[in-house]
Each structure stands twice: as C-alpha cells, then as structure tokens.
Design a protein around this motif. Sequence first.
Motif, PDB file in Angstrom:
ATOM      1  N   SER A  79      -6.004   1.009   2.296  1.00  0.00           N
ATOM      2  CA  SER A  79      -5.901   1.640   1.159  1.00  0.00           C
ATOM      3  C   SER A  79      -4.757   2.038   0.522  1.00  0.00           C
ATOM      4  CB  SER A  79      -6.173   3.334   1.810  1.00  0.00           C
ATOM      5  OG  SER A  79      -4.980   3.703   2.506  1.00  0.00           O
ATOM      6  N   LYS A  80      -4.763   2.585  -0.553  1.00  0.00           N
ATOM      7  CA  LYS A  80      -3.483   2.792  -1.558  1.00  0.00           C
ATOM      8  C   LYS A  80      -2.389   3.626  -0.493  1.00  0.00           C
ATOM      9  CE  LYS A  80      -2.402   5.552  -5.741  1.00  0.00           C
ATOM     10  NZ  LYS A  80      -2.986   6.641  -6.595  1.00  0.00           N
ATOM     11  N   GLU A  81      -2.809   4.306   0.099  1.00  0.00           N
ATOM     12  CA  GLU A  81      -1.783   5.044   1.225  1.00  0.00           C
ATOM     13  C   GLU A  81      -1.375   4.231   2.502  1.00  0.00           C
ATOM     14  OE1 GLU A  81      -4.074   7.542  -1.180  1.00  0.00           O
ATOM     15  OE2 GLU A  81      -4.739   6.447   0.239  1.00  0.00           O
ATOM     16  N   ASN A  82      -1.852   3.000   2.367  1.00  0.00           N
ATOM     17  CA  ASN A  82      -1.575   2.091   3.477  1.00  0.00           C
ATOM     18  C   ASN A  82      -2.206   2.336   4.590  1.00  0.00           C
ATOM     19  OD1 ASN A  82      -0.015   0.080   1.907  1.00  0.00           O
ATOM     20  ND2 ASN A  82       1.908   0.975   2.550  1.00  0.00           N
ATOM     21  N   TYR A  83      -3.499   2.972   4.734  1.00  0.00           N
ATOM     22  CA  TYR A  83      -4.202   2.718   6.146  1.00  0.00           C
ATOM     23  C   TYR A  83      -5.347   1.867   6.056  1.00  0.00           C
ATOM     24  CZ  TYR A  83      -6.905   6.787   3.783  1.00  0.00           C
ATOM     25  OH  TYR A  83      -7.315   7.196   3.060  1.00  0.00           O
ATOM     26  N   HIS A  91      -0.775  -4.598   9.384  1.00  0.00           N
ATOM     27  CA  HIS A  91       0.432  -3.748   9.165  1.00  0.00           C
ATOM     28  C   HIS A  91       2.042  -4.199   8.822  1.00  0.00           C
ATOM     29  CE1 HIS A  91       1.548   0.445   9.336  1.00  0.00           C
ATOM     30  NE2 HIS A  91       2.579  -0.120   9.955  1.00  0.00           N
ATOM     31  N   GLU A 113       4.487  -4.472  -0.497  1.00  0.00           N
ATOM     32  CA  GLU A 113       5.237  -3.550  -1.437  1.00  0.00           C
ATOM     33  C   GLU A 113       6.243  -4.058  -2.129  1.00  0.00           C
ATOM     34  OE1 GLU A 113       4.007  -0.327  -1.892  1.00  0.00           O
ATOM     35  OE2 GLU A 113       2.497  -0.529  -0.407  1.00  0.00           O
ATOM     36  N   THR A 161      -6.310  -0.509  -8.508  1.00  0.00           N
ATOM     37  CA  THR A 161      -6.232   1.011  -7.959  1.00  0.00           C
ATOM     38  C   THR A 161      -5.345   0.821  -6.742  1.00  0.00           C
ATOM     39  OG1 THR A 161      -8.543   0.694  -6.734  1.00  0.00           O
ATOM     40  CG2 THR A 161      -8.443   1.599  -8.902  1.00  0.00           C
ATOM     41  N   LYS A 162      -4.668  -0.039  -6.598  1.00  0.00           N
ATOM     42  CA  LYS A 162      -3.638  -0.242  -5.409  1.00  0.00           C
ATOM     43  C   LYS A 162      -4.222  -0.260  -4.117  1.00  0.00           C
ATOM     44  CE  LYS A 162       0.021   0.386  -8.140  1.00  0.00           C
ATOM     45  NZ  LYS A 162      -0.611  -0.216  -9.550  1.00  0.00           N
ATOM     46  N   LYS A 167      -5.359  -2.715  -1.182  1.00  0.00           N
ATOM     47  CA  LYS A 167      -4.883  -3.990  -0.743  1.00  0.00           C
ATOM     48  C   LYS A 167      -5.815  -4.817   0.086  1.00  0.00           C
ATOM     49  CE  LYS A 167      -0.723  -1.386  -0.516  1.00  0.00           C
ATOM     50  NZ  LYS A 167      -1.362  -0.299  -0.804  1.00  0.00           N
ATOM     51  N   GLY A 187     -11.810   5.459  -0.212  1.00  0.00           N
ATOM     52  CA  GLY A 187     -10.574   5.874   0.736  1.00  0.00           C
ATOM     53  C   GLY A 187     -11.236   6.294   2.004  1.00  0.00           C
TER      54      GLY A 187
END
Length: 145
Positions: free
Chosen positions: A11-15, A35, A42, A81-82, A84, A124
């Motif tokens: 996700s955009k928030e890196n999870y 991870h 980034e 939308t960021k 990944k 998300g």
Amino acid sequence: AMAVVCVAVVSKENYPLYVKTTVPDSDLKFHYLVHTSLDVVEEKVSFLSEHARGSSERRELYLGQLYPSEEYKIYGYVTNTKVKFVVIMENTNSYAKDNEMKALFKKLHSAYYNLLRNPYYTPGHQIQSKMFDQTVASLMQQSSK
C-alpha cells in the motif's frame, strides 16, 4: 528462464496488501525482503520525481532492479496512486530484460486496476481476489518456462 518466486503489492502507507510466493514455507523470508526493498523504492521514487520534468506525479514508474541479493533479484514498480509492486526473481545466470520486466509489471498493474473496479474490493484492504490470484499464478508460470 527467469523464475518469479514472489509477487507483492504494497500500500501507499507501506503495508503489504498481497504477498504470494512459489517457495513453500518461506513467507517470512519474502515478507522481509519485500519490506527491506521498500526503502530503496522510496529513495528511487523521490530521486526520480526530483529529476523528472513536468507532471511526474501522474505517472506509473518502473523502478528496475531495486537491489541484488545472493539468491534473488528484486524489481519494483510504483503506480500513480503510490501503490507498489515488488517482484522477486531467482538469481539465475539468465538476465531479465527491462522490457520483459516492464511487460510483467504492466500485466500486474492491469490486474490491480481491474480489482479496483470491483465493487466488493475496498482500496487499501488485503487483496483476496481469485482473479488477481490467477493473474499472478500465470505470471509465475510463464516466467518459469
């Protein structure tokens, strides 16, 4: 041929929203590799957006190989939308060409795009879609031929 051993959507928030591996009992190892690669993602994204002219915000970005490890080659892609995508390949002697990797990420991206159009999927959230699974499975099979 190159073999894809792991496909991840982050996700955009890196999870992680989705991690699938072809190697039994190695989920933790791949979660860790995915991870670890996010830091490189980034860095690359901020470097590219600083050096890109014009509307770089709206673009999908193929990031190429993120970093080499002994066993694996790790590639990255960021959507507009960021979100990944991380693809981990076996580190064999054969070299995956960038255009092959780009094609693989494009297929992954369109599968993700189709998922977003599904009214039952909330962006998300964890991805639990049979169709998405099937696309990933077919990419993994194609690569190992």
